[in-house]
Write a protein that holds these residues in place. Structure first.
Motif, PDB file in Angstrom:
ATOM      1  N   ILE A  32      88.383  68.093  50.783  1.00  0.00           N
ATOM      2  CA  ILE A  32      87.159  68.320  49.610  1.00  0.00           C
ATOM      3  C   ILE A  32      87.566  67.591  48.089  1.00  0.00           C
ATOM      4  O   ILE A  32      86.712  66.777  47.861  1.00  0.00           O
ATOM      5  N   VAL A  33      88.792  68.039  47.660  1.00  0.00           N
ATOM      6  CA  VAL A  33      88.900  67.370  46.437  1.00  0.00           C
ATOM      7  C   VAL A  33      89.034  65.981  46.448  1.00  0.00           C
ATOM      8  O   VAL A  33      88.584  65.369  45.286  1.00  0.00           O
ATOM      9  N   GLY A  34      89.689  65.267  47.370  1.00  0.00           N
ATOM     10  CA  GLY A  34      89.499  63.785  47.542  1.00  0.00           C
ATOM     11  C   GLY A  34      88.304  63.348  47.549  1.00  0.00           C
ATOM     12  O   GLY A  34      87.982  62.171  46.888  1.00  0.00           O
ATOM     13  N   ILE A  35      87.522  63.911  48.318  1.00  0.00           N
ATOM     14  CA  ILE A  35      85.882  63.503  48.388  1.00  0.00           C
ATOM     15  C   ILE A  35      85.194  63.411  47.018  1.00  0.00           C
ATOM     16  O   ILE A  35      84.612  62.650  46.602  1.00  0.00           O
ATOM     17  N   LEU A  36      85.430  64.632  46.135  1.00  0.00           N
ATOM     18  CA  LEU A  36      85.079  64.843  45.146  1.00  0.00           C
ATOM     19  C   LEU A  36      85.649  63.491  43.919  1.00  0.00           C
ATOM     20  O   LEU A  36      84.780  63.109  43.191  1.00  0.00           O
ATOM     21  N   GLY A  37      86.835  63.574  44.108  1.00  0.00           N
ATOM     22  CA  GLY A  37      87.411  61.978  43.445  1.00  0.00           C
ATOM     23  C   GLY A  37      87.044  60.975  43.614  1.00  0.00           C
ATOM     24  O   GLY A  37      86.688  60.038  42.965  1.00  0.00           O
ATOM     25  N   ILE A  38      86.556  60.591  45.103  1.00  0.00           N
ATOM     26  CA  ILE A  38      85.805  59.338  45.545  1.00  0.00           C
ATOM     27  C   ILE A  38      84.568  59.433  44.629  1.00  0.00           C
ATOM     28  O   ILE A  38      84.083  58.302  44.416  1.00  0.00           O
ATOM     29  N   ALA A  39      83.870  60.560  44.883  1.00  0.00           N
ATOM     30  CA  ALA A  39      82.590  60.593  44.142  1.00  0.00           C
ATOM     31  C   ALA A  39      82.634  60.216  42.708  1.00  0.00           C
ATOM     32  O   ALA A  39      81.704  59.505  42.057  1.00  0.00           O
ATOM     33  N   ALA A  40      83.606  60.959  42.185  1.00  0.00           N
ATOM     34  CA  ALA A  40      83.851  60.644  40.688  1.00  0.00           C
ATOM     35  C   ALA A  40      84.158  58.890  40.525  1.00  0.00           C
ATOM     36  O   ALA A  40      83.565  58.491  39.356  1.00  0.00           O
ATOM     37  N   LEU A  41      84.994  58.473  41.197  1.00  0.00           N
ATOM     38  CA  LEU A  41      85.148  57.028  41.227  1.00  0.00           C
ATOM     39  C   LEU A  41      84.038  56.168  41.101  1.00  0.00           C
ATOM     40  O   LEU A  41      83.893  55.276  40.773  1.00  0.00           O
ATOM     41  N   ALA A  42      83.132  56.685  42.187  1.00  0.00           N
ATOM     42  CA  ALA A  42      82.031  55.940  42.530  1.00  0.00           C
ATOM     43  C   ALA A  42      80.853  55.857  41.142  1.00  0.00           C
ATOM     44  O   ALA A  42      80.402  54.987  40.933  1.00  0.00           O
ATOM     45  N   ILE A  43      80.879  57.061  40.596  1.00  0.00           N
ATOM     46  CA  ILE A  43      80.175  57.217  39.281  1.00  0.00           C
ATOM     47  C   ILE A  43      80.734  56.134  38.220  1.00  0.00           C
ATOM     48  O   ILE A  43      79.677  55.339  37.687  1.00  0.00           O
ATOM     49  N   ILE A  44      81.982  56.089  38.295  1.00  0.00           N
ATOM     50  CA  ILE A  44      82.397  55.184  37.234  1.00  0.00           C
ATOM     51  C   ILE A  44      82.645  53.885  37.475  1.00  0.00           C
ATOM     52  O   ILE A  44      82.985  52.887  36.765  1.00  0.00           O
ATOM     53  N   ASN A  45      82.679  53.223  38.424  1.00  0.00           N
ATOM     54  CA  ASN A  45      82.967  52.231  39.353  1.00  0.00           C
ATOM     55  C   ASN A  45      81.678  51.192  38.858  1.00  0.00           C
ATOM     56  O   ASN A  45      80.637  51.461  38.988  1.00  0.00           O
ATOM     57  N   ASP A  46      82.283  50.043  38.305  1.00  0.00           N
ATOM     58  CA  ASP A  46      81.204  49.098  37.901  1.00  0.00           C
ATOM     59  C   ASP A  46      80.882  47.794  38.890  1.00  0.00           C
ATOM     60  O   ASP A  46      80.620  46.900  38.613  1.00  0.00           O
ATOM     61  N   GLY A  47      81.304  48.304  40.415  1.00  0.00           N
ATOM     62  CA  GLY A  47      81.098  47.531  41.405  1.00  0.00           C
ATOM     63  C   GLY A  47      82.053  46.608  41.748  1.00  0.00           C
ATOM     64  O   GLY A  47      82.089  45.831  42.864  1.00  0.00           O
ATOM     65  N   SER A  48      83.361  46.917  41.114  1.00  0.00           N
ATOM     66  CA  SER A  48      84.411  46.009  41.615  1.00  0.00           C
ATOM     67  C   SER A  48      85.129  46.602  42.607  1.00  0.00           C
ATOM     68  O   SER A  48      86.019  45.779  43.112  1.00  0.00           O
ATOM     69  N   ILE A  49      85.087  47.673  43.045  1.00  0.00           N
ATOM     70  CA  ILE A  49      85.574  48.460  44.226  1.00  0.00           C
ATOM     71  C   ILE A  49      84.820  48.903  45.282  1.00  0.00           C
ATOM     72  O   ILE A  49      83.680  49.304  44.840  1.00  0.00           O
TER      73      ILE A  49
END
Length: 137
Positions: A32-49
């Motif tokens: 669950i912590v990992g999924i929250l981290g992925i969601a946070a990364l998705a928010i700051i992702n500029d489309g490069s990942i």
């Protein structure tokens, strides 16, 4: 009075079942912590990942963790019931298979094959299956 004969693998199955319960519960929290981290990364992702594989891996981690928890509970509940040994074997095999799928996803994500992680991740499920086989009537 009749003495109840305990199956050979019942203690082994119970101990590995308890380990799977502990591991599954901790893994659920960490997933669950990992999924929250992925969601946070998705928010700051500029489309490069590409986020798709990360989400699939996160969901697989949660599914594997829940299956591991269920397998542990089944093992502890049925450790003295040799008739349920096949059920325990199936649950252990599912946990082991999901562990292998996780390793394959790691490679698909561009990393090296996680040999050490895979071997460590398979130790308890394999011991659980051995306990269930010994417990078989």
């Amino acid at each position: 009075m009749e003495a109840k004969i305990e199956a050979k693998g019942s203690g082994f199955l119970k101990v590995t079942g308890i380990l799977m319960i502990i591991g599954g519960a901790l893994s659920i929290i960490l997933s669950i912590v990992g999924i929250l981290g992925i969601a946070a990364l998705a928010i700051i992702n500029d489309g490069s990942i590409s986020m798709g594989l990360l989400y699939v891996s996160g969901i697989l981690a949660i599914v594997r963790s829940v299956v591991e928890l269920i397998a542990g509970i089944v093992g502890v509940k049925h450790c003295k019931n040799p008739e349920k040994a096949k059920t325990c074997i199936v649950w252990g095999a599912i946990v082991a298979a999901l562990t292998v799928v996780g390793a394959i996803l790691t490679v698909a994500g561009g990393s090296a094959f996680p040999w050490v992680s895979l071997l460590i991740g398979l130790v308890v499920p394999v011991l659980y299956i051995i306990g269930a086989v010994k417990n078989k009537a």
